[in-house]
Design a protein around this motif. Structure first.
Motif, PDB file in Angstrom:
ATOM      1  N   LEU A 190     -34.191 -21.930  37.025  1.00 21.41           N
ATOM      2  CA  LEU A 190     -34.287 -20.943  37.708  1.00 21.41           C
ATOM      3  C   LEU A 190     -33.555 -19.788  36.719  1.00 21.41           C
ATOM      4  CD1 LEU A 190     -33.403 -21.861  41.256  1.00 21.41           C
ATOM      5  CD2 LEU A 190     -35.310 -20.573  40.555  1.00 21.41           C
ATOM      6  N   ARG A 191     -33.134 -19.919  35.682  1.00 17.24           N
ATOM      7  CA  ARG A 191     -32.192 -18.804  34.932  1.00 17.24           C
ATOM      8  C   ARG A 191     -33.231 -17.671  34.707  1.00 17.24           C
ATOM      9  NH1 ARG A 191     -27.394 -18.499  32.136  1.00 17.24           N
ATOM     10  NH2 ARG A 191     -27.315 -20.617  32.507  1.00 17.24           N
ATOM     11  N   GLY A 192     -34.513 -17.924  34.183  1.00 14.69           N
ATOM     12  CA  GLY A 192     -35.069 -16.725  33.756  1.00 14.69           C
ATOM     13  C   GLY A 192     -35.468 -15.830  34.861  1.00 14.69           C
ATOM     14  N   ALA A 193     -36.001 -16.381  36.025  1.00 16.55           N
ATOM     15  CA  ALA A 193     -36.308 -15.517  37.013  1.00 16.55           C
ATOM     16  C   ALA A 193     -35.127 -14.948  37.762  1.00 16.55           C
ATOM     17  CB  ALA A 193     -36.991 -16.456  38.479  1.00 16.55           C
ATOM     18  N   PHE A 194     -34.022 -15.500  38.050  1.00 15.92           N
ATOM     19  CA  PHE A 194     -32.759 -14.883  38.201  1.00 15.92           C
ATOM     20  C   PHE A 194     -32.350 -13.769  37.471  1.00 15.92           C
ATOM     21  CE2 PHE A 194     -32.045 -17.514  41.963  1.00 15.92           C
ATOM     22  CZ  PHE A 194     -31.359 -17.017  42.865  1.00 15.92           C
ATOM     23  N   THR A 195     -32.191 -13.943  36.211  1.00 18.01           N
ATOM     24  CA  THR A 195     -31.731 -13.207  35.110  1.00 18.01           C
ATOM     25  C   THR A 195     -32.817 -11.652  35.073  1.00 18.01           C
ATOM     26  OG1 THR A 195     -30.973 -14.706  33.647  1.00 18.01           O
ATOM     27  CG2 THR A 195     -31.365 -12.589  32.849  1.00 18.01           C
ATOM     28  N   LYS A 196     -33.970 -11.693  35.338  1.00 20.69           N
ATOM     29  CA  LYS A 196     -34.968 -10.817  35.313  1.00 20.69           C
ATOM     30  C   LYS A 196     -34.612 -10.206  36.666  1.00 20.69           C
ATOM     31  CE  LYS A 196     -37.949 -10.033  32.698  1.00 20.69           C
ATOM     32  NZ  LYS A 196     -37.960  -8.856  31.684  1.00 20.69           N
ATOM     33  N   ALA A 197     -34.817 -10.664  37.837  1.00 20.02           N
ATOM     34  CA  ALA A 197     -34.791 -10.269  39.259  1.00 20.02           C
ATOM     35  C   ALA A 197     -33.313  -9.306  39.125  1.00 20.02           C
ATOM     36  CB  ALA A 197     -34.660 -11.221  40.234  1.00 20.02           C
ATOM     37  N   ALA A 198     -32.330  -9.964  38.448  1.00 21.86           N
ATOM     38  CA  ALA A 198     -31.107  -9.180  38.526  1.00 21.86           C
ATOM     39  C   ALA A 198     -31.051  -7.761  37.684  1.00 21.86           C
ATOM     40  CB  ALA A 198     -29.892 -10.034  38.119  1.00 21.86           C
ATOM     41  N   ALA A 199     -31.735  -8.108  36.580  1.00 23.15           N
ATOM     42  CA  ALA A 199     -32.092  -6.777  35.897  1.00 23.15           C
ATOM     43  C   ALA A 199     -32.757  -5.729  36.529  1.00 23.15           C
ATOM     44  CB  ALA A 199     -32.393  -7.117  34.496  1.00 23.15           C
ATOM     45  N   TYR A 200     -33.837  -6.042  37.264  1.00 22.11           N
ATOM     46  CA  TYR A 200     -34.519  -5.157  37.868  1.00 22.11           C
ATOM     47  C   TYR A 200     -33.923  -4.602  39.191  1.00 22.11           C
ATOM     48  CZ  TYR A 200     -39.118  -6.871  35.953  1.00 22.11           C
ATOM     49  OH  TYR A 200     -40.118  -7.127  34.874  1.00 22.11           O
ATOM     50  N   ALA A 201     -33.003  -5.437  39.753  1.00 21.70           N
ATOM     51  CA  ALA A 201     -32.339  -4.941  40.943  1.00 21.70           C
ATOM     52  C   ALA A 201     -31.216  -3.968  40.655  1.00 21.70           C
ATOM     53  CB  ALA A 201     -31.800  -6.221  41.691  1.00 21.70           C
ATOM     54  N   LEU A 202     -30.550  -4.151  39.410  1.00 23.86           N
ATOM     55  CA  LEU A 202     -29.473  -3.153  39.112  1.00 23.86           C
ATOM     56  C   LEU A 202     -30.156  -1.852  38.472  1.00 23.86           C
ATOM     57  CD1 LEU A 202     -26.492  -2.846  38.431  1.00 23.86           C
ATOM     58  CD2 LEU A 202     -27.151  -3.732  36.078  1.00 23.86           C
ATOM     59  N   GLU A 203     -31.210  -1.961  37.853  1.00 18.79           N
ATOM     60  CA  GLU A 203     -32.053  -0.669  37.412  1.00 18.79           C
ATOM     61  C   GLU A 203     -32.686   0.192  38.736  1.00 18.79           C
ATOM     62  OE1 GLU A 203     -36.093  -1.164  36.337  1.00 18.79           O
ATOM     63  OE2 GLU A 203     -35.720   0.133  34.471  1.00 18.79           O
ATOM     64  N   GLN A 204     -32.921  -0.728  39.611  1.00 20.87           N
ATOM     65  CA  GLN A 204     -33.272   0.010  41.025  1.00 20.87           C
ATOM     66  C   GLN A 204     -32.385   0.333  41.924  1.00 20.87           C
ATOM     67  OE1 GLN A 204     -36.628  -2.632  42.541  1.00 20.87           O
ATOM     68  NE2 GLN A 204     -37.232  -2.989  40.385  1.00 20.87           N
ATOM     69  N   GLY A 205     -31.148   0.153  41.456  1.00 20.10           N
ATOM     70  CA  GLY A 205     -30.066   0.652  42.603  1.00 20.10           C
ATOM     71  C   GLY A 205     -29.948  -0.336  43.871  1.00 20.10           C
ATOM     72  N   VAL A 206     -30.689  -1.580  43.868  1.00 22.71           N
ATOM     73  CA  VAL A 206     -30.504  -2.468  44.785  1.00 22.71           C
ATOM     74  C   VAL A 206     -29.314  -3.361  44.856  1.00 22.71           C
ATOM     75  CG1 VAL A 206     -31.431  -4.588  45.804  1.00 22.71           C
ATOM     76  CG2 VAL A 206     -33.131  -2.868  44.755  1.00 22.71           C
ATOM     77  N   ILE A 207     -28.576  -3.401  43.507  1.00 17.85           N
ATOM     78  CA  ILE A 207     -27.243  -4.017  43.450  1.00 17.85           C
ATOM     79  C   ILE A 207     -26.386  -2.726  42.655  1.00 17.85           C
ATOM     80  CG2 ILE A 207     -27.875  -6.325  43.798  1.00 17.85           C
ATOM     81  CD1 ILE A 207     -27.919  -6.540  40.825  1.00 17.85           C
ATOM     82  N   GLU A 208     -25.212  -2.891  43.089  1.00 16.32           N
ATOM     83  CA  GLU A 208     -24.160  -1.750  42.368  1.00 16.32           C
ATOM     84  C   GLU A 208     -23.758  -2.225  41.060  1.00 16.32           C
ATOM     85  OE1 GLU A 208     -22.001   0.067  45.293  1.00 16.32           O
ATOM     86  OE2 GLU A 208     -23.458   0.979  46.599  1.00 16.32           O
ATOM     87  N   ARG A 209     -23.467  -3.564  41.001  1.00 14.24           N
ATOM     88  CA  ARG A 209     -22.999  -4.030  39.721  1.00 14.24           C
ATOM     89  C   ARG A 209     -23.692  -5.003  39.304  1.00 14.24           C
ATOM     90  NH1 ARG A 209     -20.866  -9.260  39.841  1.00 14.24           N
ATOM     91  NH2 ARG A 209     -20.158 -10.156  41.915  1.00 14.24           N
ATOM     92  N   ALA A 210     -23.776  -5.168  37.839  1.00 11.22           N
ATOM     93  CA  ALA A 210     -24.564  -6.455  37.364  1.00 11.22           C
ATOM     94  C   ALA A 210     -24.155  -7.794  37.927  1.00 11.22           C
ATOM     95  CB  ALA A 210     -24.583  -6.397  35.728  1.00 11.22           C
ATOM     96  N   VAL A 211     -24.944  -8.693  38.051  1.00 10.88           N
ATOM     97  CA  VAL A 211     -24.671 -10.123  38.502  1.00 10.88           C
ATOM     98  C   VAL A 211     -25.188 -11.050  37.362  1.00 10.88           C
ATOM     99  CG1 VAL A 211     -24.995 -11.994  40.130  1.00 10.88           C
ATOM    100  CG2 VAL A 211     -24.618  -9.423  40.921  1.00 10.88           C
ATOM    101  N   ASP A 212     -24.156 -11.684  36.878  1.00  6.82           N
ATOM    102  CA  ASP A 212     -24.622 -12.570  35.735  1.00  6.82           C
ATOM    103  C   ASP A 212     -24.870 -14.043  36.117  1.00  6.82           C
ATOM    104  OD1 ASP A 212     -24.721 -12.936  32.500  1.00  6.82           O
ATOM    105  OD2 ASP A 212     -23.504 -14.793  33.553  1.00  6.82           O
ATOM    106  N   TYR A 213     -26.013 -14.504  35.759  1.00  6.35           N
ATOM    107  CA  TYR A 213     -26.424 -15.467  36.414  1.00  6.35           C
ATOM    108  C   TYR A 213     -25.327 -16.831  36.299  1.00  6.35           C
ATOM    109  CZ  TYR A 213     -29.709 -19.855  37.492  1.00  6.35           C
ATOM    110  OH  TYR A 213     -29.993 -20.867  38.074  1.00  6.35           O
ATOM    111  N   ASP A 214     -24.775 -16.766  35.118  1.00  2.33           N
ATOM    112  CA  ASP A 214     -23.664 -17.913  35.046  1.00  2.33           C
ATOM    113  C   ASP A 214     -22.570 -17.884  36.168  1.00  2.33           C
ATOM    114  OD1 ASP A 214     -24.699 -19.318  32.911  1.00  2.33           O
ATOM    115  OD2 ASP A 214     -23.951 -18.003  31.384  1.00  2.33           O
ATOM    116  N   GLU A 215     -22.350 -16.556  36.590  1.00  2.00           N
ATOM    117  CA  GLU A 215     -21.577 -16.466  37.636  1.00  2.00           C
ATOM    118  C   GLU A 215     -21.957 -17.071  39.051  1.00  2.00           C
ATOM    119  OE1 GLU A 215     -19.927 -12.916  40.781  1.00  2.00           O
ATOM    120  OE2 GLU A 215     -21.073 -12.188  38.846  1.00  2.00           O
ATOM    121  N   LEU A 216     -23.336 -17.210  39.252  1.00  2.00           N
ATOM    122  CA  LEU A 216     -23.716 -17.896  40.352  1.00  2.00           C
ATOM    123  C   LEU A 216     -23.611 -19.459  39.946  1.00  2.00           C
ATOM    124  CD1 LEU A 216     -27.277 -15.940  41.003  1.00  2.00           C
ATOM    125  CD2 LEU A 216     -24.904 -15.395  41.851  1.00  2.00           C
ATOM    126  N   VAL A 217     -23.921 -19.942  38.759  1.00  2.00           N
ATOM    127  CA  VAL A 217     -23.778 -21.054  38.539  1.00  2.00           C
ATOM    128  C   VAL A 217     -22.289 -21.636  38.839  1.00  2.00           C
ATOM    129  CG1 VAL A 217     -24.089 -23.063  36.697  1.00  2.00           C
ATOM    130  CG2 VAL A 217     -25.620 -21.295  37.063  1.00  2.00           C
TER     131      VAL A 217
END
Length: 292
Positions: free
Chosen positions: A249-276
């Protein structure tokens, strides 16, 4: 343990596994399944709950007690979800109006990411309208996104011409006038996944931090049960439709997190390893126990 899973086969596997691990499962009947997300994220109304990938990202970014259990309950292509009634195409999005159910809807996040990354669209040069807020308390739409009037419906505004484009997945109306804004959208989507090495994941499974502390063995058993069902049903293809495990799931989560940050969906970057790390620490296991 209170469980929310949309698919009967996954729910049956998880329920059986939880019971065998010594906990008493209760499946909550919530349909459509995304309606369970708000209660799960903000009030821990369920212990294990099917949630959208962007809901997980928003929840973590806003400090909610939500953990990722790395199984994909819904993966699908997304390029076909940008639709129009007229002669407009994906190259015409700038300067036109686009409706989407919620700014944080995962389908919308994926589609806007494609618009920006693949087609060079400046998202701020379109007029965006949303119809409901986020599942996560404390998350807000960007200032450049407008909310539709109370009572307005995305499908009606689109079909009646008040929107030039709509982003719709399961909510797409049946109307012969509707066409995809991207030519050969399915083929484009398949090529995108081959190039990226993963499917645009929609739904995964979330676990409350309290449940992880109290029922770690049952949650791990539920993971094993769901994983077995998904593995048995997986069809051959260039990329798995239902990836399971942290690395898958790393690739999908990393890409989705980048998109979400770019679009203002999340206000801070969420690194996948933080979730793990958060999940493994709560369950008391190493990443390899969950496909890491």
């Amino acid at each position: 343990m209170k469980l929310v899973l949309g698919r009967d086969d996954l729910a049956a596997a998880a329920t059986s596994a939880v019971r065998e691990a010594g906990a008493e499962p209760e499946r909550l009947a919530i349909n459509p399944v995304h309606k369970a997300s708000r209660g799960f994220v903000n009030e821990s109304a369920a212990d294990l709950c099917e949630v959208a990938i962007v809901t997980v990202l928003q929840a973590v970014a806003n400090g909610k007690p939500v953990l990722l259990l790395p199984v994909t309950t819904l993966g699908r292509h997304q390029h076909q979800t940008l639709v129009t009634l007229g002669k407009l195409s994906v190259t015409d999005v700038e300067g036109h109006s686009v409706g989407v159910r919620s700014w944080s809807q995962t389908t919308g996040v994926w589609m806007r990411g494609f618009l920006s990354e693949q087609y060079g669209v400046d998202l701020r040069k379109a007029t965006w309208t949303t119809y409901e807020g986020s599942h996560v308390d404390g998350a807000a739409d960007p200032s450049w996104v407008q909310r539709a009037p109370e009572g307005a419906k995305l499908q009606a505004d689109f079909l009646e011409g008040r929107l030039d484009f709509g982003i719709m997945g399961n909510g797409l109306p049946a109307d012969d006038r509707i066409r995809t804004a991207i030519d050969d959208a399915n083929q484009v989507a398949e090529q995108w996944s081959r190039n990226q090495g993963f499917i645009p994941v929609n739904h995964v499974v979330g676990v409350s931090e309290t449940a992880a502390a109290e029922h770690s063995a049952a949650i791990l058993a539920a993971y094993d049960g769901i994983r077995s069902v998904l593995a048995a049903a997986e069809k051959p293809g260039p990329v798995p439709l239902h990836p399971v495990g942290f690395e898958a799931l790393r690739g999908a989560f990393t890409k989705a997190a980048a998109y979400a940050l770019e679009q203002g969906v999340i206000e801070r970057a969420v690194d996948y390893d933080e979730l793990v790390e958060r999940t493994c620490a709560a369950l008391g296991v190493s990443p390899d126990r969950l496909g890491g």
